[in-house]
Design a protein around this motif. Structure first.
Motif, PDB file in Angstrom:
ATOM      1  N   ALA A 221       0.964  -1.176  -0.071  1.00 21.01           N
ATOM      2  CA  ALA A 221      -0.161   0.056   0.009  1.00 21.01           C
ATOM      3  C   ALA A 221       0.754   1.186  -0.167  1.00 21.01           C
ATOM      4  CB  ALA A 221      -0.958   0.066   0.999  1.00 21.01           C
ATOM      5  N   MET A 222       1.985   1.371   0.708  1.00 19.38           N
ATOM      6  CA  MET A 222       2.844   2.400   0.766  1.00 19.38           C
ATOM      7  C   MET A 222       3.587   2.520  -0.752  1.00 19.38           C
ATOM      8  SD  MET A 222       4.413   2.663   4.685  1.00 19.38           S
ATOM      9  CE  MET A 222       4.731   0.963   4.834  1.00 19.38           C
ATOM     10  N   ARG A 223       3.928   1.492  -1.110  1.00 19.22           N
ATOM     11  CA  ARG A 223       4.515   1.551  -2.471  1.00 19.22           C
ATOM     12  C   ARG A 223       3.509   2.225  -3.692  1.00 19.22           C
ATOM     13  NH1 ARG A 223       7.645  -3.271  -5.726  1.00 19.22           N
ATOM     14  NH2 ARG A 223       8.205  -2.125  -7.655  1.00 19.22           N
ATOM     15  N   TYR A 224       2.385   1.918  -3.546  1.00 14.61           N
ATOM     16  CA  TYR A 224       1.282   2.118  -4.885  1.00 14.61           C
ATOM     17  C   TYR A 224       0.418   3.133  -4.485  1.00 14.61           C
ATOM     18  CZ  TYR A 224       3.457  -1.813  -6.998  1.00 14.61           C
ATOM     19  OH  TYR A 224       4.262  -2.769  -7.588  1.00 14.61           O
ATOM     20  N   GLY A 225       0.262   3.515  -3.025  1.00 12.10           N
ATOM     21  CA  GLY A 225      -0.602   4.356  -2.766  1.00 12.10           C
ATOM     22  C   GLY A 225      -2.031   4.356  -3.187  1.00 12.10           C
ATOM     23  N   ALA A 226      -2.756   5.646  -3.395  1.00  9.86           N
ATOM     24  CA  ALA A 226      -4.178   5.549  -3.586  1.00  9.86           C
ATOM     25  C   ALA A 226      -4.463   4.925  -4.900  1.00  9.86           C
ATOM     26  CB  ALA A 226      -4.613   7.090  -3.925  1.00  9.86           C
ATOM     27  N   ARG A 227      -3.566   4.751  -5.829  1.00  8.56           N
ATOM     28  CA  ARG A 227      -4.052   3.962  -7.214  1.00  8.56           C
ATOM     29  C   ARG A 227      -4.190   2.584  -6.833  1.00  8.56           C
ATOM     30  NH1 ARG A 227       1.623   4.949  -7.693  1.00  8.56           N
ATOM     31  NH2 ARG A 227       2.862   3.147  -8.430  1.00  8.56           N
ATOM     32  N   LEU A 228      -3.684   1.950  -5.752  1.00  5.79           N
ATOM     33  CA  LEU A 228      -4.016   0.765  -5.315  1.00  5.79           C
ATOM     34  C   LEU A 228      -5.431   0.702  -4.258  1.00  5.79           C
ATOM     35  CD1 LEU A 228      -3.492  -2.213  -5.420  1.00  5.79           C
ATOM     36  CD2 LEU A 228      -1.983  -1.727  -3.527  1.00  5.79           C
ATOM     37  N   ILE A 229      -5.086   1.681  -3.397  1.00  4.88           N
ATOM     38  CA  ILE A 229      -6.123   1.204  -2.293  1.00  4.88           C
ATOM     39  C   ILE A 229      -7.421   1.771  -2.730  1.00  4.88           C
ATOM     40  CG2 ILE A 229      -6.440   2.468  -0.193  1.00  4.88           C
ATOM     41  CD1 ILE A 229      -3.683   3.118   0.318  1.00  4.88           C
ATOM     42  N   ARG A 230      -7.445   2.685  -3.576  1.00  4.12           N
ATOM     43  CA  ARG A 230      -8.956   3.127  -3.937  1.00  4.12           C
ATOM     44  C   ARG A 230      -9.769   2.037  -4.606  1.00  4.12           C
ATOM     45  NH1 ARG A 230     -10.425   8.914  -6.772  1.00  4.12           N
ATOM     46  NH2 ARG A 230     -12.656   8.786  -6.691  1.00  4.12           N
ATOM     47  N   PRO A 231      -9.130   1.368  -5.601  1.00  6.13           N
ATOM     48  CA  PRO A 231      -9.867   0.480  -6.264  1.00  6.13           C
ATOM     49  C   PRO A 231     -10.289  -0.754  -5.569  1.00  6.13           C
ATOM     50  CG  PRO A 231      -7.742   0.575  -7.130  1.00  6.13           C
ATOM     51  CD  PRO A 231      -7.956   1.630  -6.382  1.00  6.13           C
ATOM     52  N   LEU A 232      -9.395  -1.238  -4.493  1.00  5.30           N
ATOM     53  CA  LEU A 232      -9.425  -2.134  -3.588  1.00  5.30           C
ATOM     54  C   LEU A 232     -10.345  -1.955  -2.536  1.00  5.30           C
ATOM     55  CD1 LEU A 232      -5.978  -3.918  -2.677  1.00  5.30           C
ATOM     56  CD2 LEU A 232      -7.657  -4.907  -3.946  1.00  5.30           C
ATOM     57  N   LEU A 233     -10.436  -0.766  -2.132  1.00  4.96           N
ATOM     58  CA  LEU A 233     -11.547  -0.315  -1.051  1.00  4.96           C
ATOM     59  C   LEU A 233     -12.993  -0.480  -1.687  1.00  4.96           C
ATOM     60  CD1 LEU A 233     -10.233   2.925   0.595  1.00  4.96           C
ATOM     61  CD2 LEU A 233     -11.008   0.937   1.933  1.00  4.96           C
ATOM     62  N   VAL A 234     -13.051   0.001  -2.996  1.00  3.04           N
ATOM     63  CA  VAL A 234     -14.407  -0.206  -3.909  1.00  3.04           C
ATOM     64  C   VAL A 234     -14.685  -1.641  -3.867  1.00  3.04           C
ATOM     65  CG1 VAL A 234     -15.621   0.081  -5.896  1.00  3.04           C
ATOM     66  CG2 VAL A 234     -14.232   2.085  -4.861  1.00  3.04           C
ATOM     67  N   THR A 235     -13.620  -2.473  -4.470  1.00  6.74           N
ATOM     68  CA  THR A 235     -13.735  -4.114  -4.757  1.00  6.74           C
ATOM     69  C   THR A 235     -14.238  -4.713  -3.201  1.00  6.74           C
ATOM     70  OG1 THR A 235     -12.123  -3.945  -6.476  1.00  6.74           O
ATOM     71  CG2 THR A 235     -12.974  -6.001  -5.255  1.00  6.74           C
TER      72      THR A 235
END
Length: 250
Positions: A221-235
């Motif tokens: 998560a720290m490496r990829y930030g919002a571009r990973l966290i946002r779609p995973l939160l929605v999913t």
């Protein structure tokens, strides 16, 4: 009695849930069915799940904190309120029927997913806070109570409200979520332990997997930030909605 071959299997499942929880939350809806299918009674499944989740969340919290992503001092009041509220929730869940929540919570999760998807605040940029840290303590307490009482979606609720109300960027909100999640998990574990509702050997075995998953998930998560966290939160929110609705109507 849990069959010995289930220990390594559930530990592997805990690794997956620890990874998911460290980024987006929702691991409980993977772990809880796995425990129930394995023959663990419902209240013991809740308590044992909280034990492994507490350990995995601690590792994720420690990693986020080491990178300076958690504002510890301003959020101590919220953490204290979350702890007390989660204790109350964990006490209550051992005495009442929670089936009604299986219909109400999916609607909240779906609304949460829509907000995460469309809100312009869901980036790594900090925004203007709408409430102070003290003002957020009440909202945090409500989510903490829900975590002790029922649980699914707690991480995504914390993260989205920290972004919406406190103005945190998404990665920082995710990091602070681990502190609040860990606090509520500690409270729940204490109450379930007092009630004798934890399978300790199984829970500690699963904790090894959860900690490994939490370590990897937080670094990812720290490496990829919002571009990973946002779609995973929605999913995660949509998946939890579907899982709860299926359980309710099935």
């Amino acid at each position: 009695m849990i069959d010995p071959w289930l220990y390594p299997l559930l530990t592997a499942v805990a690794f997956v849930t620890g990874f998911v929880d460290a980024i987006a939350g929702g691991g409980g809806l993977i772990m809880m069915p796995a425990l129930l299918v394995s023959g663990v009674p419902p209240l013991f499944a809740l308590g044992t799940n909280k034990l492994q989740s507490m350990c995995g969340t601690f590792v994720a919290m420690r990693n986020y904190g080491a990178k300076g992503l958690i504002d510890w001092r301003p959020n101590l009041l919220t953490a204290a309120v979350v702890f007390v509220a989660a204790c109350l929730g964990a006490l209550l869940v051992q005495r009442v029927d929670t089936s009604i929540l299986a219909l109400v919570i999916p609607l909240l999760l779906l609304a949460n997913a829509v907000y995460i998807l469309v809100s312009p605040r869901m980036t790594d940029e900090d925004a203007r806070a709408r409430v102070s840290s003290r003002g957020y303590a009440g909202a945090g307490g409500l989510i903490g109570f829900y975590d002790g009482f029922f649980g699914p979606g707690t991480g995504s609720f914390f993260t989205s409200t920290l972004v919406a109300l406190r103005g945190y960027g998404l990665t920082k909100a995710t990091a602070l979520t681990k502190l609040l999640n860990w606090t509520s998990n500690v409270a729940s574990v204490l109450l379930f332990a007092i009630g004798g509702k934890i399978l300790w050997l199984l829970g500690l075995s699963m904790a090894v997997g959860a900690m490994a998953g939490g370590w990897l998930g937080s670094h990812t998560a720290m490496r990829y930030g919002a571009r990973l966290i946002r779609p995973l939160l929605v999913t995660a929110s949509v998946a939890m909605t579907g899982r709860l609705l299926w359980s309710y109507f099935a």
